[in-house]
Design an enzyme around this catalytic site. Structure first.
Site, short mmCIF file in Angstrom:
data_model
loop_
_atom_site.label_atom_id
_atom_site.label_comp_id
_atom_site.label_asym_id
_atom_site.label_seq_id
_atom_site.Cartn_x
_atom_site.Cartn_y
_atom_site.Cartn_z
N ASP A 212 0.84 -1.20 0.00
CA ASP A 212 0.00 0.00 0.00
C ASP A 212 0.88 1.26 0.00
OD1 ASP A 212 -2.78 1.05 0.39
OD2 ASP A 212 -1.88 1.92 2.18
N GLU A 277 1.56 -0.73 -5.05
CA GLU A 277 0.60 0.30 -5.39
C GLU A 277 1.39 1.60 -5.34
OE1 GLU A 277 -2.81 3.24 -4.03
OE2 GLU A 277 -1.37 2.41 -2.65
C1 NOJ Z 1 -4.44 2.92 -0.93
C2 NOJ Z 1 -5.58 1.99 -0.62
O1 NOJ Z 1 -5.88 1.25 -1.78
C3 NOJ Z 1 -6.71 2.85 -0.14
O2 NOJ Z 1 -7.90 2.11 -0.04
C4 NOJ Z 1 -6.32 3.48 1.16
O3 NOJ Z 1 -7.34 4.38 1.56
C5 NOJ Z 1 -5.01 4.25 1.04
N1 NOJ Z 1 -4.00 3.54 0.30
C6 NOJ Z 1 -4.44 4.54 2.39
O4 NOJ Z 1 -3.97 3.37 2.99
#
Ligand code: NOJ
Length: 544
Positions: A212, A277
């Site tokens: 993440d 991500e």
């Molecule tokens: C990316 C995640 O996919 C999202 O759902 C989240 O709110 C943010 N990162 C913060 O962790």
């Protein structure tokens, strides 16, 4: 702890290169105990469905102990399961069953921030400014005569200032919700802690991690201003995501973190992997996260953001493929996830959106590399746009008026009454209500129905698995000459070839000479020796 029984399904270390990974948004997938929220046992019960769908792996969104301010992306204990989702024993049973069915498990790792309920943050709040406890996070004094202004102009991705003041006057950084304080990744204990968390889940048998905010963690030295934010200019800093460099994202030093993680992943058998991500200014900078000494994959969000035109898709595909050749790692395609409006709705209203979404999915699944599916896209689910405000739970909603809840509505499995088999009969209503129109979109309603979106995905995934030209990431994309607005490319493996044709031209097109039609997102009409491909449709042709 070592759990030798939790072995991966094959010993192919490169399984991830062409894998189809199904994203399970855990609280919306299947509710086994009737509390209205999905859970790990619900996933376990539905593993045969996922095996039959034809995916290779599941990515589970966070199921760790959490106050659930941001749907579990606010973790209070990285080594335990939130009671809402089950227990560690449920996790072990689930992964054992998944592996027995040939499915791998990727878990979400949230290193940029913890929950404010995490013991480290609680200790930091209880300690004084300048204390070692505060040093696990990014506390700073404010600006102005009494320190009453935030330390800099940084803005939360969820809207509003990225700083919150604590009673003793200091401020702490949170790039997301105030309940998600950012960790100080220059602190050796933070780094050590995450090495240990990686080992904890690897020991439990996980096949990989989705990282993440993988471009976060390291903030520019001195925490310099961005130079604008929505309070000063009305422009949100997050508009720059993927378009410009922000002092809190994509700092070079973040790569040291992954260089420390990779040897740990590599020290486990069976090809343990990590997918980032990450958002970066250019595809070239994004590619820096990938490689033999860093992460294995990074989502290609440019593909998700492509507009419905042949030029737009062709451009992002070519760019991604070029980058992937340079870094020697296949592209990671994605059309939907739990943060984005579902692609059925993004591509248009009503039937047009569904037609285009089905075509885009065939396009994606014919490309080399791995593909990530978001739960429910195989049912052609649209975004739910009319959720009552009081039911919305996305923390961004209160701060920006924008909410991601519409793509998080629980999956319809079967039956005539909401929540359509999401929970057991007589259970609580699902945490977000499914619209009545979803009865006709349930798994049961689409199973065995020729032409249904579910059967289209099953067919496409079976072919992708069995066809020599699609089964690996090896066959390059060879673009073919076409009419304007039509995309056609061939993938070749020895004597076998598969051609994917997508009609984005706005008018039906007659196509010929590509071989035998083996999958189509809409009905093809025979025309002479070829076919008419309708508007907003895609088809696969086989040559042997
Ligand atoms: C990316 C995640 O996919 C999202 O759902 C989240 O709110 C943010 N990162 C913060 O962790």
């Amino acid at each position: 702890m070592t759990t030798p029984h939790l072995t991966p399904p094959t010993t192919d270390d490169d399984w991830w290169r062409s894998a189809v990974v199904y994203q399970v948004y855990v609280r919306s997938f299947a509710d086994s105990d009737g509390d209205g929220v999905g859970d790990l046992r619900g996933i376990r019960e539905h593993l045969p469905y996922l095996r039959d769908l034809g995916v290779d792996a599941l990515w589970l969104t966070p199921f760790y102990t959490s106050p659930m301010v941001d749907g579990g992306y606010d973790v209070a204990d990285y080594r335990d399961v939130d009671p809402m989702f089950g227990t560690l024993a449920d996790f072990d049973h689930m992964i054992t069953d998944a592996h027995a069915l040939g499915l791998r498990i990727i878990v979400d790792l949230v290193p940029n921030h913890t929950s404010d309920a995490h013991p480290w943050f609680q200790a930091a709040l209880a300690a004084a400014p300048g204390s070692p406890e505060r040093d696990h996070y990014l506390f700073a004094d404010g600006q102005g005569p009494d320190g009453g202004l935030p330390p800099n102009d940084w803005e939360s991705i969820f809207g509003g200032p990225a700083w919150t003041r604590v009673p003793d006057g200091q401020w702490y950084l949170h790039l997301f919700d105030p309940a998600q304080p950012d960790l100080n990744w220059r602190h050796p204990e933070v780094r050590e802690e995450f090495l240990d968390i990686l080992r904890f889940w690897l020991d439990r048998g996980v096949d990989g991690f989705r990282i993440d905010v993988a471009h976060g963690m390291i903030k520019a030295e001195g925490l310099p201003d961005v130079g604008f934010n929505s309070m000063t200019t009305g422009r949100r800093q997050s508009e720059l995501l993927g378009k410009g460099r922000l002092p809190y994202f994509d700092q070079d030093e973040v790569h040291d973190v992954y260089r420390a993680w990779r040897p740990i992943l590599d020290s486990y058998p069976g090809g343990r992997m990590a997918v980032a991500e990450a958002w970066a200014e250019t595809p070239q900078r994004l590619a820096r996260y990938i490689g033999p000494d860093e992460l294995h994959q990074a989502f290609s969000f440019d593909f998700l953001d492509a507009t419905w035109s042949a030029d737009s898709f062709r451009k992002v595909i070519d760019t991604a493929l070029t980058e992937s050749t340079i870094v020697g790692a296949p592209t990671t395609w994605v059309l939907s996830n739990h943060d984005k409006q579902r692609h059925v709705t993004r591509y248009g209203d009503g039937p047009q959106g569904l037609r285009r979404a089905r075509a885009a999915s065939l396009l994606m699944l014919a490309l080399p590399g791995s593909a990530y599916l978001y739960q429910g896209e195989e049912l052609g689910l649209p975004e739910v746009l009319d959720l009552p405000d009081e039911l919305r739970q996305d923390p961004a909603f209160l701060r920006t008026g924008e909410s991601r809840d519409g793509c998080r509505v629980p999956i319809p499995w079967d039956g005539e009454l909401a929540p359509y088999g999401f929970g057991p009969p007589g259970g609580a209503p699902s945490w977000l209500p499914a619209p009545a129109t979803w009865q006709a979109l349930s798994v049961a309603a689409q199973t065995g129905v020729s032409g249904s979106t579910l059967e289209l995905y099953r067919t496409a995934l079976r072919i992708r698995h069995d066809h020599p030209a699609l089964a690996t990431d090896a066959g390059e994309v060879v673009w073919l000459d076409t009419d304007p607005g039509v995309l056609a490319f061939r993938r070749v493996a020895g004597p076998a070839a598969l051609t994917c044709v997508v009609n984005l031209s706005g008018a039906p097109v007659t196509i010929d000479g590509y071989g035998t039609a083996i999958a189509a997102s809409a009905e093809l009409t025979p025309a002479g020796t070829g076919h008419v491909l309708p508007v907003d449709a895609a088809a696969w042709f086989d040559e042997h």
